[in-house]
Design a protein around this motif. Structure first.
Motif, mmCIF file in Angstrom:
data_model
loop_
_atom_site.group_PDB
_atom_site.id
_atom_site.type_symbol
_atom_site.label_atom_id
_atom_site.label_comp_id
_atom_site.label_asym_id
_atom_site.label_seq_id
_atom_site.Cartn_x
_atom_site.Cartn_y
_atom_site.Cartn_z
ATOM 1 N N ASP A 114 1.381 2.767 3.498
ATOM 2 C CA ASP A 114 0.565 3.949 3.215
ATOM 3 C C ASP A 114 1.404 5.221 3.324
ATOM 4 O O ASP A 114 0.870 6.298 3.582
ATOM 5 C CB ASP A 114 -0.657 4.010 4.143
ATOM 6 C CG ASP A 114 -1.777 4.893 3.595
ATOM 7 O OD1 ASP A 114 -1.717 5.310 2.411
ATOM 8 O OD2 ASP A 114 -2.715 5.192 4.358
ATOM 9 N N HIS A 140 -9.924 1.894 -0.059
ATOM 10 C CA HIS A 140 -9.976 2.778 1.104
ATOM 11 C C HIS A 140 -11.472 3.033 1.304
ATOM 12 O O HIS A 140 -12.104 3.725 0.523
ATOM 13 C CB HIS A 140 -9.214 4.071 0.826
ATOM 14 C CG HIS A 140 -9.252 5.059 1.962
ATOM 15 N ND1 HIS A 140 -8.257 5.976 2.157
ATOM 16 C CD2 HIS A 140 -10.146 5.273 2.956
ATOM 17 C CE1 HIS A 140 -8.553 6.734 3.219
ATOM 18 N NE2 HIS A 140 -9.705 6.323 3.716
ATOM 19 N N HIS A 192 -5.422 -0.366 4.657
ATOM 20 C CA HIS A 192 -5.179 0.198 5.998
ATOM 21 C C HIS A 192 -6.342 -0.056 6.966
ATOM 22 O O HIS A 192 -6.992 0.878 7.441
ATOM 23 C CB HIS A 192 -4.792 1.687 5.935
ATOM 24 C CG HIS A 192 -5.538 2.530 4.930
ATOM 25 N ND1 HIS A 192 -6.888 2.683 4.966
ATOM 26 C CD2 HIS A 192 -5.095 3.249 3.868
ATOM 27 C CE1 HIS A 192 -7.250 3.482 3.971
ATOM 28 N NE2 HIS A 192 -6.181 3.829 3.288
ATOM 29 N N TYR A 249 -12.620 10.283 -0.565
ATOM 30 C CA TYR A 249 -12.043 11.411 -1.293
ATOM 31 C C TYR A 249 -12.959 11.862 -2.423
ATOM 32 O O TYR A 249 -13.749 11.091 -2.958
ATOM 33 C CB TYR A 249 -10.686 11.005 -1.889
ATOM 34 C CG TYR A 249 -9.658 10.628 -0.850
ATOM 35 C CD1 TYR A 249 -9.142 11.588 0.016
ATOM 36 C CD2 TYR A 249 -9.208 9.325 -0.721
ATOM 37 C CE1 TYR A 249 -8.208 11.251 0.980
ATOM 38 C CE2 TYR A 249 -8.263 8.968 0.238
ATOM 39 C CZ TYR A 249 -7.767 9.939 1.089
ATOM 40 O OH TYR A 249 -6.841 9.605 2.040
ATOM 41 N N CYS A 283 -5.994 3.816 -3.000
ATOM 42 C CA CYS A 283 -6.979 4.789 -2.509
ATOM 43 C C CYS A 283 -7.635 5.568 -3.652
ATOM 44 O O CYS A 283 -8.069 6.713 -3.463
ATOM 45 C CB CYS A 283 -6.354 5.751 -1.492
ATOM 46 S SG CYS A 283 -5.594 4.913 -0.094
ATOM 47 N N HIS A 335 0.837 -1.202 0.000
ATOM 48 C CA HIS A 335 0.000 0.000 0.000
ATOM 49 C C HIS A 335 0.869 1.248 0.000
ATOM 50 O O HIS A 335 1.324 1.720 1.043
ATOM 51 C CB HIS A 335 -0.952 0.018 1.197
ATOM 52 C CG HIS A 335 -2.008 1.069 1.052
ATOM 53 N ND1 HIS A 335 -3.281 0.788 0.620
ATOM 54 C CD2 HIS A 335 -1.976 2.400 1.232
ATOM 55 C CE1 HIS A 335 -3.987 1.899 0.549
ATOM 56 N NE2 HIS A 335 -3.208 2.905 0.911
HETATM 57 ZN ZN LIG Z 1 -6.143 5.374 1.856
#
Ligand SMILES: [Zn+2]
Length: 489
Positions: free
Chosen positions: A373, A212, A242, A184, A89, A60
């Motif tokens: 991440d 994500h 994550h 996002y 993500c 990641h």
């Molecule tokens: Zn993320």
């Protein structure tokens, strides 16, 4: 005559098997032999007293553009990482114009070269090899941004077709799967059905859906159900990115989310997760502050929980919390967030939002592999996970806390990761596998960076080889760049 023999190191072979002392020989970019007395070599390395493992696979990362603008990738190599999965993500490397808008956040001072599609991105990496191997995910958010901007609605027919074309182009080029970032802009405007329709393109290809999730706070369980449901309906493997419970109100929920993963596995679904070994997260401030509140989908946050990591316009804010900045400005932390964002939309922050018990519960679970991440803004004060993730799992959680054995820790960052992401001939110390290797001291390996002083290489990592070439010697990157593009097996 072998190119290299590493003698009498303690081999952690990446399968989770107990370690054994043996010699390992390398010819060209491959491991030639593992065992006793492999024969003469042009160069030898004394491995006595040291551990030898497959190079760590960081499943990641957000290194899509770092691999282009900082191709030596020393910040990864010096932490033992030899392969990075990028495009997480929802943020992918194509289409270029949409990707470049995202890259500005991470690398404000650097201009990106052009490429066409994921195939062009991969060719660029092959023409200007980075220090580490790169596996690529197609980013849903980037595809959506290119197809329909930041429209908060379902895609129209031609817009959906454009997203599918971007995914198909990436898969054709060898991408490992599709990622989403449902907190996002614009990924959060996507419905479950939109994601199922896209992920269905990967059925039978081996491509996975990495996510994500929409809500990692009090809505965690609904988010895990959505992720698993997308995999189930689309008929593709799922990777929960994550895995965590974010915000005090959500602490403890990981016990239940792990049960959801277990139940899905018992139904025969290929569902796993990754984790970084810290109680703090990191993201862009724009995803944390929304509609006058510090939360987003991250859980209720206090001004002191949110610390500015990097901002090009006001470096003086770096390392300081919104509570501190607000006190100085004579305003609330929320108003401080508003003003910081007005000055710099691309500001990144560190979020102190998790419980140590939850971090341990997730890490101990057999569904969890390791992914940093890390956010490669090399200016400012990035979250120390960018440098220390793998050394911290090995040193702190395996050796000191004995959460699991050293061989199990190595497995979570090598063989397990390679199997899940379809990385052929990676992640194992076997004759014929690529010679991605890390030689480290199991008795002293540890992360060194802190939130105040994050940019520190970990202790205890002696040498790293990428495709047979020495990329780290005596703990320091050599500048040798022999990374390859890892296409779906
Ligand atoms: Zn993320």
């Amino acid at each position: 005559m072998h190119d290299l023999v590493i003698r009498e190191a303690t081999l952690y072979d990446g399968s989770g098997a107990p370690p054994a002392v043996a010699d390992l020989a390398v010819d060209g970019d491959r491991i030639a032999a593992v065992g006793a007395a492999p024969g003469p070599a042009r160069s030898t390395l004394d491995g006595r007293g040291l551990a030898l493992a497959p190079g760590f696979i960081d499943v990641h990362t957000h290194d899509d553009f770092a691999a282009v603008v900082h191709p030596d990738m020393a910040f990864k190599l010096e932490g033992g990482v030899t392969s990075c999965v990028v495009g997480n993500c929802g943020f992918g490397a194509a289409p270029h114009a949409a990707a470049a808008a995202m890259a500005k956040t991470l690398h404000p001072k650097l201009t990106l070269p052009e490429w066409r599609g994921y195939a062009g991105y991969m060719h660029r990496l092959e023409a200007h090899a980075p220090g580490v191997n790169i596996g690529v995910l197609v980013g849903h958010g980037t595809a959506r941004l290119a197809a329909m901007g930041t429209e908060a609605r379902a895609p129209a027919g031609p817009e959906m077709a454009a997203m599918k074309a971007s995914l198909a182009e990436g898969l054709e080029a060898g991408a490992l799967g599709l990622s989403s970032g449902l907190v996002y802009d614009p990924g959060r405007f996507a419905s479950t059905d939109e994601l199922v329709e896209l992920a269905s393109l990967m059925r039978g290809t081996g491509g996975l859906y990495a996510t994500h999730m929409r809500d990692e706070s009090t809505g965690l369980l609904g988010s895990v159900r959505e992720a698993i449901g997308i995999g189930e309906r689309a008929g593709v493997p799922v990777q929960i990115s994550h895995h965590k419970a974010s915000g005090r109100g959500a602490w403890g929920l990981v016990t239940e989310s792990l049960k959801l993963i277990e139940a899905a596995q018992q139904r025969g679904l290929d569902v796993h997760a990754d984790q970084y070994p810290y109680t703090a997260g990191s993201t862009i401030l724009a995803a944390v502050y929304r509609d006058g509140k510090l939360r987003g989908a991250i859980g209720d946050l206090r001004g002191e929980d949110v610390v500015i990591a990097s901002t090009e316009s006001h470096p003086g804010w770096e390392g300081r919390s919104l509570a501190q900045i607000g006190a100085e400005m004579g305003c609330s932390p929320e108003q401080a967030a508003e003003r910081v964002l007005a000055a710099d939309q691309g500001v990144t922050c560190v979020l102190h939002v998790m419980s140590e018990d939850d971090v341990r519960t997730v890490m101990r679970h057999p569904s969890t592999m390791i992914g940093s991440d890390g956010i490669p803004t090399l200016e400012g004060k990035p979250h120390p996970r960018l440098y220390g993730t793998f050394a911290r799992v090995l040193g702190r959680y395996a050796r000191e806390e004995k959460l699991f054995s050293m061989e199990q820790a190595v497995y979570r960052m090598t063989g397990f990761a390679a199997a899940k992401f379809g990385l052929r001939d990676r992640g194992l110390l076997r004759a014929g596998a690529f010679a991605d290797l890390v030689l480290f001291d199991a008795a002293s390996i540890i992360d060194v960076g802190t939130f105040e002083d994050p940019k520190r290489r970990p202790a205890g990592i002696h040498a790293v080889f990428v495709n047979g070439a020495m990329a780290v010697a005596n703990g320091q990157a050599t500048g040798v760049r022999t990374g390859k593009v890892l296409r779906r097996a």
